[in-house]
Scaffold this motif. Structure first.
Motif, PDB file in Angstrom:
ATOM      1  N   SER A  50      87.210  73.535  45.450  1.00 10.08           N
ATOM      2  CA  SER A  50      87.510  74.620  44.507  1.00 10.08           C
ATOM      3  C   SER A  50      86.660  74.523  43.246  1.00 10.08           C
ATOM      4  O   SER A  50      86.426  75.531  42.574  1.00 10.08           O
ATOM      5  CB  SER A  50      88.987  74.597  44.114  1.00 10.08           C
ATOM      6  OG  SER A  50      89.785  74.873  45.226  1.00 10.08           O
ATOM      7  N   ASN A  51      86.200  73.322  42.920  1.00  8.42           N
ATOM      8  CA  ASN A  51      85.401  73.110  41.713  1.00  8.42           C
ATOM      9  C   ASN A  51      83.907  73.028  41.973  1.00  8.42           C
ATOM     10  O   ASN A  51      83.141  72.704  41.070  1.00  8.42           O
ATOM     11  CB  ASN A  51      85.875  71.837  41.002  1.00  8.42           C
ATOM     12  CG  ASN A  51      87.296  71.983  40.489  1.00  8.42           C
ATOM     13  OD1 ASN A  51      87.661  73.012  39.948  1.00  8.42           O
ATOM     14  ND2 ASN A  51      88.102  70.967  40.700  1.00  8.42           N
ATOM     15  N   GLN A  80      94.416  68.134  50.690  1.00  6.78           N
ATOM     16  CA  GLN A  80      94.616  68.638  49.328  1.00  6.78           C
ATOM     17  C   GLN A  80      93.514  68.145  48.396  1.00  6.78           C
ATOM     18  O   GLN A  80      92.990  68.895  47.576  1.00  6.78           O
ATOM     19  CB  GLN A  80      95.990  68.218  48.793  1.00  6.78           C
ATOM     20  CG  GLN A  80      97.137  68.979  49.379  1.00  6.78           C
ATOM     21  CD  GLN A  80      97.079  70.464  49.033  1.00  6.78           C
ATOM     22  OE1 GLN A  80      96.682  70.852  47.937  1.00  6.78           O
ATOM     23  NE2 GLN A  80      97.473  71.299  49.967  1.00  6.78           N
ATOM     24  N   GLU A 135      90.874  70.674  46.570  1.00  8.10           N
ATOM     25  CA  GLU A 135      90.713  70.736  45.110  1.00  8.10           C
ATOM     26  C   GLU A 135      89.266  70.473  44.711  1.00  8.10           C
ATOM     27  O   GLU A 135      88.733  71.132  43.808  1.00  8.10           O
ATOM     28  CB  GLU A 135      91.652  69.737  44.443  1.00  8.10           C
ATOM     29  CG  GLU A 135      93.109  70.132  44.546  1.00  8.10           C
ATOM     30  CD  GLU A 135      94.061  69.024  44.125  1.00  8.10           C
ATOM     31  OE1 GLU A 135      93.611  68.003  43.557  1.00  8.10           O
ATOM     32  OE2 GLU A 135      95.271  69.173  44.388  1.00  8.10           O
TER      33      GLU A 135
END
Length: 119
Positions: free
Chosen positions: A49-50, A42, A46
């Motif tokens: 994703s950025n 996770q 995350e």
């Protein structure tokens, strides 16, 4: 039964007990550890994703992370390997990370830093 049909149905596996023993051991001793791997997945998901060089990240529901890159995966994998991060391509622009028992929290933190700094 013809040899080809037997092979299609798995009849060609010899010594399958060794593989089964490894699976049974993992189920008996490391199921709780999977929660840690899922949490690490996770965190990396995350982070990815950025990242501007990532075009998409599939939902990380297990200890596997699949993500798409803007430039070819081979180029990204070279950059990651230069920093000591190993991954596998699954397509021309898709990379797979796998978290497992031998990946420690410090290594995940290091990977986050590398991923954020990658151009």
């Amino acid at each position: 039964m013809p040899r080809r049909v037997r092979k299609v149905f798995g009849g060609g596996m010899r010594q399958a007990g060794f593989l089964a023993a490894a699976g049974i051991y993992a189920l008996d001793h490391h199921v709780e550890r999977l929660k840690v791997d899922h949490a690490h997945a996770q965190i990396l998901s995350e982070t990815l994703s950025n990242c501007s060089w990532v075009s998409g990240v599939l939902p990380a529901e297990t200890n596997l992370i699949l993500f798409d890159t803007i430039e070819p995966a081979a180029i990204v994998l070279e950059k990651l390997a230069a920093k000591g991060i190993m991954a596998l391509p699954t397509d021309k622009h898709r990379i797979r990370f796998v978290l497992h028992l031998d990946v420690h929290p410090e290594q995940v933190e290091y990977a986050v830093g590398v991923l954020k700094g990658l151009k």
